[in-house]
Scaffold this motif. Sequence first.
Motif, PDB file in Angstrom:
ATOM      1  N   PRO A 130      63.764   0.329  66.544  1.00  0.00           N
ATOM      2  CA  PRO A 130      65.168   0.469  66.106  1.00  0.00           C
ATOM      3  C   PRO A 130      65.253   1.272  64.806  1.00  0.00           C
ATOM      4  CG  PRO A 130      64.349  -1.728  65.636  1.00  0.00           C
ATOM      5  CD  PRO A 130      63.280  -1.025  66.413  1.00  0.00           C
ATOM      6  N   ASP A 131      66.372   1.976  64.665  1.00  0.00           N
ATOM      7  CA  ASP A 131      66.613   2.722  63.431  1.00  0.00           C
ATOM      8  C   ASP A 131      67.008   1.747  62.329  1.00  0.00           C
ATOM      9  OD1 ASP A 131      66.061   5.114  64.621  1.00  0.00           O
ATOM     10  OD2 ASP A 131      68.139   5.503  65.185  1.00  0.00           O
ATOM     11  N   VAL A 132      66.594   2.037  61.132  1.00  0.00           N
ATOM     12  CA  VAL A 132      66.923   1.194  59.989  1.00  0.00           C
ATOM     13  C   VAL A 132      68.207   1.724  59.373  1.00  0.00           C
ATOM     14  CG1 VAL A 132      66.138   0.417  57.728  1.00  0.00           C
ATOM     15  CG2 VAL A 132      64.510   0.690  59.591  1.00  0.00           C
ATOM     16  N   THR A 133      69.178   0.824  59.190  1.00  0.00           N
ATOM     17  CA  THR A 133      70.426   1.225  58.536  1.00  0.00           C
ATOM     18  C   THR A 133      70.537   0.470  57.224  1.00  0.00           C
ATOM     19  OG1 THR A 133      71.606  -0.488  59.737  1.00  0.00           O
ATOM     20  CG2 THR A 133      71.619   1.719  60.698  1.00  0.00           C
ATOM     21  N   ASN A 134      70.980   1.159  56.216  1.00  0.00           N
ATOM     22  CA  ASN A 134      71.182   0.549  54.898  1.00  0.00           C
ATOM     23  C   ASN A 134      72.652   0.203  54.749  1.00  0.00           C
ATOM     24  OD1 ASN A 134      68.505   0.823  54.055  1.00  0.00           O
ATOM     25  ND2 ASN A 134      68.858   2.978  53.528  1.00  0.00           N
ATOM     26  N   ASN A 135      72.944  -1.010  54.362  1.00  0.00           N
ATOM     27  CA  ASN A 135      74.326  -1.446  54.142  1.00  0.00           C
ATOM     28  C   ASN A 135      74.561  -1.546  52.644  1.00  0.00           C
ATOM     29  OD1 ASN A 135      74.860  -1.753  56.917  1.00  0.00           O
ATOM     30  ND2 ASN A 135      73.814  -3.728  56.897  1.00  0.00           N
ATOM     31  N   PHE A 136      75.454  -0.686  52.148  1.00  0.00           N
ATOM     32  CA  PHE A 136      75.793  -0.705  50.735  1.00  0.00           C
ATOM     33  C   PHE A 136      77.094  -1.467  50.562  1.00  0.00           C
ATOM     34  CE2 PHE A 136      73.311   3.207  51.291  1.00  0.00           C
ATOM     35  CZ  PHE A 136      72.341   3.019  50.323  1.00  0.00           C
ATOM     36  N   HIS A 137      77.240  -2.129  49.433  1.00  0.00           N
ATOM     37  CA  HIS A 137      78.491  -2.815  49.103  1.00  0.00           C
ATOM     38  C   HIS A 137      79.266  -1.927  48.154  1.00  0.00           C
ATOM     39  CE1 HIS A 137      77.104  -6.482  51.009  1.00  0.00           C
ATOM     40  NE2 HIS A 137      75.959  -6.378  50.325  1.00  0.00           N
ATOM     41  N   GLY A 138      80.450  -1.627  48.491  1.00  0.00           N
ATOM     42  CA  GLY A 138      81.283  -0.817  47.623  1.00  0.00           C
ATOM     43  C   GLY A 138      81.201   0.648  48.028  1.00  0.00           C
ATOM     44  N   THR A 139      81.872   1.465  47.235  1.00  0.00           N
ATOM     45  CA  THR A 139      81.877   2.894  47.523  1.00  0.00           C
ATOM     46  C   THR A 139      80.650   3.557  46.894  1.00  0.00           C
ATOM     47  OG1 THR A 139      83.189   3.331  45.578  1.00  0.00           O
ATOM     48  CG2 THR A 139      84.381   3.018  47.637  1.00  0.00           C
ATOM     49  N   VAL A 140      80.125   4.550  47.565  1.00  0.00           N
ATOM     50  CA  VAL A 140      78.939   5.260  47.105  1.00  0.00           C
ATOM     51  C   VAL A 140      79.301   6.722  46.943  1.00  0.00           C
ATOM     52  CG1 VAL A 140      76.586   5.926  47.689  1.00  0.00           C
ATOM     53  CG2 VAL A 140      77.418   3.654  48.274  1.00  0.00           C
TER      54      VAL A 140
END
Length: 168
Positions: A130-140
């Motif tokens: 599976p592909d790794v997805t990064n979940n960020f909190h807030g706007t980047v």
Amino acid sequence: MMPHVPAHETAPLSPAQKATAADLIEAALKIPAIRPEPPKSYRDPTPPQPTGAQPVKQDDRRIVPEWAVGVAVSGIGIGVMSIGVGLGAKLFFESVTTEGVIVISLIISAPLLLISAAGAALSKVKKATPDVTNNFHGTVSIKNDNRTAVQNTNKAFSFNRTRIEEAQ
């Protein structure tokens, strides 16, 4: 009486001939006798007697380094091997027929097909992860900063800097 009769009569020697003969005999008597050469080695027949001396370490004083000997021996091995390869190639090229070409192509292509099938299977296995997805909190916000710097040598080089900042 003489033990044998001479084959022909000889005249008596003159005084000059007698002096010459005497000189020759005297010179022959002065020649040293031929003696055998003395031996150049001697072997002691007595048995060895232990002395109690301890062994002494002998330094390694080889003229040729070990790596050079290894290279020489491997060179000989490669030379001998090349004879076998040459004879094998000669036999192969003498016996080339249409059927032989097909058999050789099958022998060569079978491992290549096996390798390509293994490569395809590995690529499928890699795609199955599976592909790794990064979940960020807030706007980047991503800012790219491209600069070009010039040194004293008038050669330009550039570098990129990427900064990732979280907006608050």
